[in-house]
Structures are given as structure tokens and as C-alpha cells.
Design a protein around this motif. Sequence first.
Motif, PDB file in Angstrom:
ATOM      1  N   ALA A 141       0.836  -1.210   0.000  1.00  0.00           N
ATOM      2  CA  ALA A 141       0.000   0.000   0.000  1.00  0.00           C
ATOM      3  C   ALA A 141       0.867   1.254   0.000  1.00  0.00           C
ATOM      4  O   ALA A 141       0.551   2.243  -0.675  1.00  0.00           O
ATOM      5  CB  ALA A 141      -0.945  -0.012   1.204  1.00  0.00           C
ATOM      6  N   TRP A 142       1.956   1.221   0.773  1.00  0.00           N
ATOM      7  CA  TRP A 142       2.898   2.346   0.766  1.00  0.00           C
ATOM      8  C   TRP A 142       3.458   2.560  -0.632  1.00  0.00           C
ATOM      9  O   TRP A 142       3.498   3.695  -1.140  1.00  0.00           O
ATOM     10  CB  TRP A 142       4.044   2.070   1.753  1.00  0.00           C
ATOM     11  CG  TRP A 142       5.249   2.919   1.495  1.00  0.00           C
ATOM     12  CD1 TRP A 142       5.421   4.232   1.822  1.00  0.00           C
ATOM     13  CD2 TRP A 142       6.444   2.512   0.815  1.00  0.00           C
ATOM     14  NE1 TRP A 142       6.660   4.681   1.392  1.00  0.00           N
ATOM     15  CE2 TRP A 142       7.305   3.638   0.775  1.00  0.00           C
ATOM     16  CE3 TRP A 142       6.881   1.324   0.246  1.00  0.00           C
ATOM     17  CZ2 TRP A 142       8.560   3.596   0.171  1.00  0.00           C
ATOM     18  CZ3 TRP A 142       8.132   1.273  -0.341  1.00  0.00           C
ATOM     19  CH2 TRP A 142       8.953   2.403  -0.375  1.00  0.00           C
ATOM     20  N   LEU A 143       3.874   1.476  -1.299  1.00  0.00           N
ATOM     21  CA  LEU A 143       4.438   1.602  -2.635  1.00  0.00           C
ATOM     22  C   LEU A 143       3.394   2.128  -3.617  1.00  0.00           C
ATOM     23  O   LEU A 143       3.708   2.943  -4.495  1.00  0.00           O
ATOM     24  CB  LEU A 143       4.979   0.256  -3.112  1.00  0.00           C
ATOM     25  CG  LEU A 143       5.705   0.278  -4.467  1.00  0.00           C
ATOM     26  CD1 LEU A 143       6.935   1.187  -4.421  1.00  0.00           C
ATOM     27  CD2 LEU A 143       6.106  -1.131  -4.886  1.00  0.00           C
ATOM     28  N   ASP A 144       2.159   1.690  -3.466  1.00  0.00           N
ATOM     29  CA  ASP A 144       1.100   2.171  -4.358  1.00  0.00           C
ATOM     30  C   ASP A 144       0.930   3.682  -4.225  1.00  0.00           C
ATOM     31  O   ASP A 144       0.768   4.383  -5.234  1.00  0.00           O
ATOM     32  CB  ASP A 144      -0.210   1.459  -4.017  1.00  0.00           C
ATOM     33  CG  ASP A 144      -1.248   1.627  -5.100  1.00  0.00           C
ATOM     34  OD1 ASP A 144      -1.077   1.038  -6.191  1.00  0.00           O
ATOM     35  OD2 ASP A 144      -2.240   2.360  -4.874  1.00  0.00           O
ATOM     36  N   ARG A 145       0.983   4.184  -3.000  1.00  0.00           N
ATOM     37  CA  ARG A 145       0.874   5.641  -2.804  1.00  0.00           C
ATOM     38  C   ARG A 145       2.059   6.349  -3.449  1.00  0.00           C
ATOM     39  O   ARG A 145       1.912   7.411  -4.058  1.00  0.00           O
ATOM     40  CB  ARG A 145       0.797   5.969  -1.308  1.00  0.00           C
ATOM     41  CG  ARG A 145      -0.495   5.510  -0.638  1.00  0.00           C
ATOM     42  CD  ARG A 145      -0.635   6.124   0.744  1.00  0.00           C
ATOM     43  NE  ARG A 145       0.449   5.740   1.645  1.00  0.00           N
ATOM     44  CZ  ARG A 145       0.457   4.643   2.396  1.00  0.00           C
ATOM     45  NH1 ARG A 145      -0.569   3.775   2.326  1.00  0.00           N
ATOM     46  NH2 ARG A 145       1.456   4.369   3.206  1.00  0.00           N
ATOM     47  N   GLU A 146       3.229   5.771  -3.314  1.00  0.00           N
ATOM     48  CA  GLU A 146       4.429   6.388  -3.894  1.00  0.00           C
ATOM     49  C   GLU A 146       4.339   6.467  -5.413  1.00  0.00           C
ATOM     50  O   GLU A 146       4.834   7.410  -6.029  1.00  0.00           O
ATOM     51  CB  GLU A 146       5.667   5.591  -3.483  1.00  0.00           C
ATOM     52  CG  GLU A 146       6.093   5.766  -2.044  1.00  0.00           C
ATOM     53  CD  GLU A 146       6.730   7.122  -1.798  1.00  0.00           C
ATOM     54  OE1 GLU A 146       7.332   7.682  -2.739  1.00  0.00           O
ATOM     55  OE2 GLU A 146       6.628   7.622  -0.664  1.00  0.00           O
ATOM     56  N   MET A 147       3.715   5.457  -6.029  1.00  0.00           N
ATOM     57  CA  MET A 147       3.647   5.410  -7.494  1.00  0.00           C
ATOM     58  C   MET A 147       2.368   6.042  -8.038  1.00  0.00           C
ATOM     59  O   MET A 147       2.097   5.970  -9.250  1.00  0.00           O
ATOM     60  CB  MET A 147       3.766   3.959  -7.981  1.00  0.00           C
ATOM     61  CG  MET A 147       5.089   3.309  -7.614  1.00  0.00           C
ATOM     62  SD  MET A 147       5.414   1.800  -8.561  1.00  0.00           S
ATOM     63  CE  MET A 147       5.855   2.491 -10.171  1.00  0.00           C
ATOM     64  N   SER A 148       1.608   6.685  -7.179  1.00  0.00           N
ATOM     65  CA  SER A 148       0.353   7.303  -7.613  1.00  0.00           C
ATOM     66  C   SER A 148       0.574   8.522  -8.498  1.00  0.00           C
ATOM     67  O   SER A 148      -0.387   9.055  -9.071  1.00  0.00           O
ATOM     68  CB  SER A 148      -0.502   7.691  -6.401  1.00  0.00           C
ATOM     69  OG  SER A 148       0.145   8.697  -5.626  1.00  0.00           O
ATOM     70  N   ASP A 149       1.836   8.956  -8.633  1.00  0.00           N
ATOM     71  CA  ASP A 149       2.127  10.059  -9.550  1.00  0.00           C
ATOM     72  C   ASP A 149       2.109   9.607 -11.016  1.00  0.00           C
ATOM     73  O   ASP A 149       2.259  10.415 -11.924  1.00  0.00           O
ATOM     74  CB  ASP A 149       3.471  10.708  -9.212  1.00  0.00           C
ATOM     75  CG  ASP A 149       4.646   9.737  -9.278  1.00  0.00           C
ATOM     76  OD1 ASP A 149       4.456   8.568  -9.687  1.00  0.00           O
ATOM     77  OD2 ASP A 149       5.770  10.146  -8.910  1.00  0.00           O
ATOM     78  N   GLY A 150       1.947   8.302 -11.234  1.00  0.00           N
ATOM     79  CA  GLY A 150       1.816   7.799 -12.590  1.00  0.00           C
ATOM     80  C   GLY A 150       3.100   7.416 -13.277  1.00  0.00           C
ATOM     81  O   GLY A 150       3.078   6.989 -14.436  1.00  0.00           O
TER      82      GLY A 150
END
Length: 202
Positions: A141-150
Motif C-alpha cells: 500500500a505504501w508503494l502504491d501511494r508512492e507510485m500514484s504520480d503515474g
Amino acid sequence: MKLYSAPGPNSYRVRIFMAEKGIELPIVPIDFGTREHKSPEFLKLNSLGQVPVLELDDGDVVTESVAICRFLEALHPTPSLFGADAKSQGKVEMWNRRMEQEVFATMGNVVLHTDEFFKERQTQVPAFAEAQRQAIPVKWAWLDREMSDGRPYLAGDEFSMADISGMVTLWIAEVFDFEVPATLSHVQRWSKSLHERPSWNA
């Protein structure tokens, strides 16, 4: 040169790196089942009894998967997988370490403390393994937030060593049934792109 290799994430990481670079080396398979990695002959190559090991033409050796990849990068700088300039090199190192320490190591701790293969290597603590198992979804979940910039890859627009570490992390997740939550769209997008690379099958 030749590469001593066996089934496992660290050998797999070097083979992916070689595939991405188009590097071909003789592979010497090491049999964990017969404990070949602990034989006197192999311990002369690596006193820790671990793979992979890169034996150079002069008989010297380089061990540790990332060190081997850095060595190969110096010999074959294109395409750059450790970053082409100071900023990208810093980003790749940062994300490679984050992937190793935050996600891969969390899964690895579960395996180290539960799998029969590692029983003689260390004192296993089942309660620690369970705590680490519960932390795995939190790490994704942490990684998903980090990669939410696309961005397409961990360190930015270019595939790098950090993504190779990501590939072996995803592989471990599949082998040991550590689910990557389907709701994490950014991680799932990134994972799909890595699975589609020819080097996934290295």
C-alpha cells in the motif's frame, strides 16, 4: 567469466540484469539439494556459501548480486540500469534500497523464519514471521501511494536496477503466495509491465 547460480531471488536478479543487457555468460548450476553451496570447493569461491558468484577470467571473484550487476554495468554501460547521471543514479540507488528493505526484506523475513530450508541457518521465530506477514499488505500500500504520480518505473521514466529488484520481489510473492492486493492499481500497473518484459523469464 562464468556465473555460479542456483534457484533463488539473488541469482534470478543477476540473470534478469544480464538479459536486459544482452550479456551471455557460461552458467554453472549449483545444487542446493546436495548442499553443493557448502562444499569445500565452493567455499573457496565464497566463504559464505552463497550464490550467485561471478568468477572472473583471472580467477578472482565478485559475490553479492547487486555488486555483480554493478561490475557488469561497468563493462557494459548501455543501456544504463544504474542511472545515466548523478540524479538518476541517486534515484535508482534510493529505490533499489527501498524495494530491498521495505518490501523484499519483509517477505524474506517470513520465509527465513518459516521455511524448512533455512531451519539450520538461523533460529526461527514464528511470531516475528507472522508479524512480518501481516506487514506485507501495508508495504505494498505504501508503494502504491508512492507510485500514484503515474510514473512507469520505480525511479522514474526509465526501467532500472530498482525494477529488477522489484521483479524478484514479485517473483517471491508468487512463489510463496504473498498476495499483491488487487485494489492497488498503481502497483498492479507496474507489476503487469514487468511481467511483460522478456527478461521476466530469465
